[in-house]
Design a protein around this motif. Structure first.
Motif, short mmCIF file in Angstrom:
data_model
loop_
_atom_site.label_atom_id
_atom_site.label_comp_id
_atom_site.label_asym_id
_atom_site.label_seq_id
_atom_site.Cartn_x
_atom_site.Cartn_y
_atom_site.Cartn_z
N LYS A 126 8.62 1.47 -6.09
CA LYS A 126 7.56 1.56 -5.08
C LYS A 126 7.36 2.98 -4.55
CE LYS A 126 7.59 -3.22 -3.39
NZ LYS A 126 8.00 -4.15 -2.29
N THR A 127 8.36 3.86 -4.74
CA THR A 127 8.20 5.24 -4.27
C THR A 127 7.50 6.12 -5.32
OG1 THR A 127 10.29 6.10 -5.16
CG2 THR A 127 10.40 5.03 -3.00
N LEU A 128 7.34 5.59 -6.55
CA LEU A 128 6.82 6.43 -7.65
C LEU A 128 5.29 6.44 -7.74
CD1 LEU A 128 9.37 5.56 -10.50
CD2 LEU A 128 9.46 7.44 -8.84
N GLY A 129 4.65 5.48 -7.08
CA GLY A 129 3.19 5.43 -7.16
C GLY A 129 2.73 4.01 -6.91
N VAL A 130 1.45 3.87 -6.58
CA VAL A 130 0.93 2.52 -6.36
C VAL A 130 -0.56 2.50 -6.67
CG1 VAL A 130 0.54 2.95 -3.88
CG2 VAL A 130 0.76 0.59 -4.70
N THR A 131 -0.97 1.47 -7.38
CA THR A 131 -2.40 1.27 -7.62
C THR A 131 -2.67 -0.22 -7.81
OG1 THR A 131 -4.33 2.09 -8.81
CG2 THR A 131 -2.43 1.50 -10.15
N THR A 132 -3.95 -0.56 -7.80
CA THR A 132 -4.35 -1.96 -7.94
C THR A 132 -5.37 -2.08 -9.05
OG1 THR A 132 -3.95 -2.42 -5.60
CG2 THR A 132 -5.47 -3.88 -6.73
N MET A 165 -6.02 -9.63 -8.77
CA MET A 165 -5.71 -8.22 -8.52
C MET A 165 -4.20 -8.04 -8.51
SD MET A 165 -8.50 -6.92 -5.74
CE MET A 165 -8.32 -8.39 -4.74
N THR A 167 -1.07 -5.35 -8.00
CA THR A 167 -0.70 -4.06 -7.43
C THR A 167 0.70 -3.69 -7.88
OG1 THR A 167 -2.06 -4.37 -5.46
CG2 THR A 167 -0.23 -2.82 -5.26
N GLU A 224 2.81 -7.30 -6.64
CA GLU A 224 1.89 -7.96 -5.73
C GLU A 224 0.73 -8.55 -6.52
OE1 GLU A 224 1.07 -5.62 -1.91
OE2 GLU A 224 -0.92 -6.38 -2.38
N ASN A 226 -3.16 -10.39 -5.68
CA ASN A 226 -4.15 -10.79 -4.66
C ASN A 226 -3.67 -10.50 -3.24
OD1 ASN A 226 -5.60 -11.71 -6.83
ND2 ASN A 226 -5.77 -13.83 -6.15
N GLY A 227 -2.98 -9.37 -3.06
CA GLY A 227 -2.57 -8.97 -1.72
C GLY A 227 -1.33 -9.66 -1.19
N GLU A 228 -0.67 -10.45 -2.03
CA GLU A 228 0.55 -11.14 -1.60
C GLU A 228 1.70 -10.76 -2.52
OE1 GLU A 228 0.28 -15.29 -0.59
OE2 GLU A 228 -1.91 -15.23 -0.67
N PRO A 229 2.94 -10.84 -2.01
CA PRO A 229 4.07 -10.59 -2.90
C PRO A 229 3.98 -11.54 -4.11
CG PRO A 229 4.80 -10.81 -0.62
CD PRO A 229 3.35 -11.20 -0.65
N GLY B 77 -1.89 -6.63 2.39
CA GLY B 77 -1.41 -6.22 1.08
C GLY B 77 -2.20 -5.05 0.55
N SER B 78 -1.97 -4.71 -0.73
CA SER B 78 -2.66 -3.60 -1.36
C SER B 78 -3.79 -4.09 -2.26
CB SER B 78 -1.67 -2.77 -2.17
OG SER B 78 -0.60 -2.36 -1.35
N GLY B 79 -4.18 -5.34 -2.08
CA GLY B 79 -5.12 -5.96 -3.02
C GLY B 79 -6.56 -6.03 -2.57
N PRO B 83 -6.01 -12.16 1.70
CA PRO B 83 -5.83 -13.58 1.38
C PRO B 83 -6.23 -14.45 2.57
CG PRO B 83 -3.87 -12.31 0.80
CD PRO B 83 -4.76 -11.40 1.59
N ARG B 86 -3.95 -15.29 5.41
CA ARG B 86 -3.53 -14.19 6.28
C ARG B 86 -4.68 -13.66 7.14
NH1 ARG B 86 0.93 -10.68 3.20
NH2 ARG B 86 2.03 -12.41 2.27
N ASN B 312 10.63 10.26 -1.46
CA ASN B 312 9.24 9.89 -1.75
C ASN B 312 8.81 8.66 -0.96
OD1 ASN B 312 8.88 11.92 -3.61
ND2 ASN B 312 9.52 10.65 -5.34
N GLN B 314 5.03 6.31 -0.40
CA GLN B 314 3.60 6.14 -0.63
C GLN B 314 2.98 5.63 0.67
OE1 GLN B 314 2.23 6.77 -3.80
NE2 GLN B 314 4.27 7.31 -4.59
N THR B 345 -7.58 3.78 -4.08
CA THR B 345 -7.03 3.09 -5.25
C THR B 345 -7.69 1.72 -5.36
OG1 THR B 345 -5.25 2.03 -4.01
CG2 THR B 345 -4.77 4.19 -4.97
N GLY B 346 -7.62 1.14 -6.53
CA GLY B 346 -8.14 -0.21 -6.72
C GLY B 346 -9.65 -0.24 -6.79
#
Lengths: 408, 408
Positions: A126-132, A165, A167, A224, A226-229, B77-79, B83, B86, B312, B314, B345-346
Motif C-alpha cells: 500500500k505504500t508503493l502506489g495506488v490506483t483504481t 472497480m 483498487t 479493494e 467497489n470502494g470496499e475491502p 474507499g478508493s473506488g 457503496p 456506506r 512512504n 500515499q 486516479t481511477g
C-alpha cells in the motif's frame, strides 16, 4: 470449509434442471404420491448461499453450487458498476478460511523471478502506489449454457460477469520496487492461496495461472473492490488483476507472483482453460483462455419470454470491448434481420469497463426476438455464432444471447 | 414510523458528545458509582440504525440520529462510487412507510405547470427514456461541525456526502411528453411524499423545494441508485435529481413536480436553507442554498491524529467541482504553507462526480497537518476559510477540513 451460516442462510430454488413444484401448472391433478415426489425433488434443488457469500443478495443470483453463483439477467441494473452483493462468484476449488481477510494488511506475497526477490505484506504494498481500474470481470465459461454441444462445467447464461472497480498497486510499481523482472521472463505467473489437501500433487488442483507479459501493462495487486475491502468471495485480502483477461487469470488470495520463462506446470494452466476442438481434451499446444472478446447482451427486458405492454419500450443492455474499448452497439428486434444503432448512456469508465446502452422502440402486439451486437476500437465485431470449443469458453455469439419477448 | 427492526439492529456509540466509557483511560481509578454513571451515559449514547436503514454498514457510519447518519472519513474507499451501505442518510422529517417501495412501478407523480398536466406512474416514466448520471450527493450542512460559531443542526464532519450513480428519465424527456412547461415558469418545484400529520399547516414541515430553471438541464426523475432499485432511505421509489445542487434540492419520494412562477411557499424554501448572516434568521431575500461549491478533503490516512510509520505514504482524497468539473487538486503536509500537485486516479465519471486523488510522500518522524485544495473548470478555487452563515451551510474551507497525523 463452506459450512453454512445458518443464521443468515437463504434457501433458493436453482433454475437449472427439472421444473419445480411451483411451476407445475396442473398440480391439482397429481396423485398425493406424485405430489410428495415433486415436493421432495424441489427440496433437493434448494441450495444455500455458502457462509463466505452469505452477504450476497440471493434474489439477484442463480446459485449453481457453493462455488458458483451468477447474476440473473434482469438483476443487472442501469448503473454501470455491478453492486457487490449481485456480483457473480466462481471458485475453482474451495476458498481459504475467512480468517485471512480479518486483517488484510498482514497477508504476505512472495515475489520471484525479479532482481531482488522479496516477501512483502499488503501493508507494504500500500505504500508503493495506488490506483483504481473499472473493468469487466467475466468467467471464461460465461455463456456456456448456450452451446448446443452441452460442454461440462457450470451452465452459466449471461451472469458470470460484472463491471467492478478494483483498487490496488500497479504491478509495474511493484516491479520497480524489486529492481525489475528477470531478462528471460516470458510470463507473469500468479499462485492462489487455496489450501492444498495433504498428499495431493499440488499441480492437480493448485490455482496457478500464467499470462503473457502484455498483461502487466494494466495489472494490479488489488485489496479493494467497489470502494470496499476485497471480501474473501472475490479473492481478498489480495488479488491479481489483469484487465481484459478472463476471471481465472485474476488469481485470488494471491500468495506468489513470479516472472517465469515457462507457463505454470499446474493442470489448470497446462490442460485447463484451453480452446480445445470439440470432443478433444485440453493440451498445452492449444490456445490458452486469456483475453476476452467483444460482447454484449440485453438486460431490460431481462426475462426470456417476458410479457409486456404494447407501446414505448426502452431496450437496455451492456456492451464490452474485451481488451479494446467498445465503440458501438446495434440492437435488433427481429432476431438479427435488421439492426438499429443504440445509444450509450451513463459515464464511460474507460477501455476495460462495459457501457450501458439503450434503444427506445415502439412495439405493437406481437412476438419479438431481441439481440445486440457490439464492436470495439480494434475493429472486432461481435459474431453471430460462437467459436465452438470442447469446454464452452468465450461465448460471444449474439445469436446465442438473443431473447424473445411477447408484447400484448 | 422509525420503529426499530430488532432482528437486525446494530448498537453503536455516537462519536459526538462526551467521551465514552471505553475511551476513559484511567477507568481503574474510578469509584464503582462513577463507573456505573459512565456506563449509563455510554448506554444512552448508543443509537440504533432505524428500520428503514437497517441494511446499512453500521461500522462505516456515524449515527447522529434516526434521520441523520454520515460516512466516517476513513470509510470512503478508493473506488470513486460510494457503496450504498456506506452512503450518508439525511431526512428532514420521518420518511413514508416502507410499503411505497414494495412495487415502485405503481408510484404516481403529478406533473403541473405544463401544457398537458398529468398524473403518471413510474412504470410509464420508464417508457419515456432512461439515462444514468454519476454525481456527488451532499447535504447542504456537510462540514457544519467545523464552524466555530456552532450553528444548530446535525454536526456533520466530512461524511454527509457520497458519489453515486442515479438512473432515471431526464426531466427534459418528461417535459417533452407533457407538451413543455408554461411560458411564465421560473422554477422547478418538487414536493416530497412524506406524510403530513393531520391538523398541521403543511408549509411548516412539507419538504418542497424550488430550483431555478438551469437545474432542469441535467435533472432526472430517478428510480435506481448504484444499479439497485432506489431504497426508501435514499428517496425511493422516485426521487428528483438535480446534479450539482445540494441534497435537499433532490426531493425524495417525489409526488408532485411543478413548473412555477414563484418559489415554494413551504418554510423549507422561504426561510430554511438560506445563507443568512451569522445571528440572523433565514429570509426569502437571502440567497437560497442551491449549487455546491468546489471542495476536497483527505480520506487516507482518514483518522485525525492517526499514528503512522515513517517512510512512504500515499495520501489520498476526494475532490469535487460543484456545478463545474473539478480540474486539479493540491496537497499540503504543512498545514497550507506549501502545496504539491496531486494526481487524479481511477475513472473520470463526468462533471458532477468527484475524483479520487493521490500524492505519494515520504515522511520522517514528526507531526504533519494534511490539507487539500481543489479547483474547477470555472476557475473557482477552494478557499482557506468558510463562508460564515447562520446555519453552517456550504463549508468548503480547506483549513477546516485539514487533519493532523503523527508519524513515528
Amino acid at each position: 470449509m463452506n459450512s453454512i451460516n445458518h443464521s443468515r442462510r437463504s434457501l433458493l430454488t436453482t433454475t437449472g434442471g427439472a421444473i419445480g413444484l411451483a411451476s407445475i401448472g396442473a398440480i391439482g391433478s397429481l396423485t398425493p404420491a406424485a405430489k410428495a415426489l415433486a415436493a421432495a425433488q424441489d427440496e433437493k434443488k434448494k441450495i444455500d448461499l455458502p457462509a463466505y457469500a452469505s452477504w450476497k443478495n440471493a434474489d439477484s443470483l442463480i446459485i449453481h453450487s457453493a462455488n458458483t453463483m451468477e447474476t440473473k439477467r434482469n438483476a443487472f441494473g442501469s448503473g454501470v458498476i455491478t453492486p457487490l452483493d449481485r456480483l457473480f462468484v466462481r471458485n475453482n476449488i474451495s476458498p481459504p478460511s475467512e480468517d485471512i481477510v480479518a486483517d488484510p494488511d498482514v497477508w504476505q506475497l512472495q515475489i520471484e523471478g525479479v532482481k531482488n526477490p522479496v516477501t512483502i505484506s499488503v501493508a507494504e504494498l500500500k505504500t508503493l502506489g495506488v490506483t483504481t481500474v473499472a473493468m469487466v470481470l467475466q468467467c471464461s465459461g460465461n455463456g456456456r449454457a448456450y452451446f448446443p454441444s452441452k460442454p461440462s462445467g457450470t451452465q452459466w447464461t449471461v451472469g458470470a460477469a460484472g463491471c467492478v472497480m478494483f483498487t490496488g498497486v500497479p504491478v509495474k510499481a511493484v516491479l520497480e520496487h524489486v529492481g525489475g523482472m528477470n531478462a528471460d521472463a516470458k510470463y507473469m505467473t500468479g499462485t492462489g492461496g487455496e489450501p492444498i489437501p495433504e498428499g495431493l500433487d499440488p499441480n492437480t488442483i493448485q490455482v496457478e495461472r500464467s499470462v503473457p507479459l502484455e498483461g502487466i501493462e494494466n495489472a494490479l495487486l488489488a485489496w479493494e473492490i467497489n470502494g470496499e475491502p476485497l471480501p474473501l468471495a472475490h479473492g481478498g485480502p489480495l488479488r491479481l488483476i489483469v484487465p481484459g483477461y478472463t476471471g481465472v487469470n485474476n488469481v485470488k488470495y494471491i500468495k506468489r507472483l513470479a516472472f517465469t520463462t515457462e507457463q505454470s506446470a499446474a493442470n489448470i494452466q497446462q490442460t485447463g482453460y484451453r480452446l480445445a476442438p470439440q470432443g478433444e481434451k485440453g493440451a498445452p499446444t492449444q490456445k490458452s483462455v486469456w483475453e476476452m472478446p467483444v460482447k454484449s447482451w440485453i438486460t431490460h427486458p431481462g426475462e426470456p419470454d417476458a410479457k409486456l405492454k404494447a407501446g414505448n419500450l426502452q431496450i437496455q443492455g451492456l456492451a464490452m470491448g474485451g481488451t479494446s474499448e467498445v465503440t458501438g452497439v446495434e440492437v435488433s428486434v427481429d432476431g438479427g434481420k435488421t439492426w438499429k444503432k443504440a445509444e450509450f448512456t451513463g459515464p464511460d469508465l474507460g477501455p476495460f469497463a462495459w457501457r450501458q446502452f439503450v434503444l427506445p422502440v415502439n412495439l405493437k402486439a406481437g412476438t419479438y426476438t431481441l439481440a445486440s451486437r457490439a464492436t470495439n476500437k480494434a475493429g472486432d465485431e461481435q459474431p453471430a455464432e460462437r467459436l465452438e470449443n470442447n469446454r464452452g469458453y468465450l461465448n460471444n455469439s449474439w445469436n446465442d444471447h438473443a431473447l424473445t419477448i411477447t408484447v400484448a
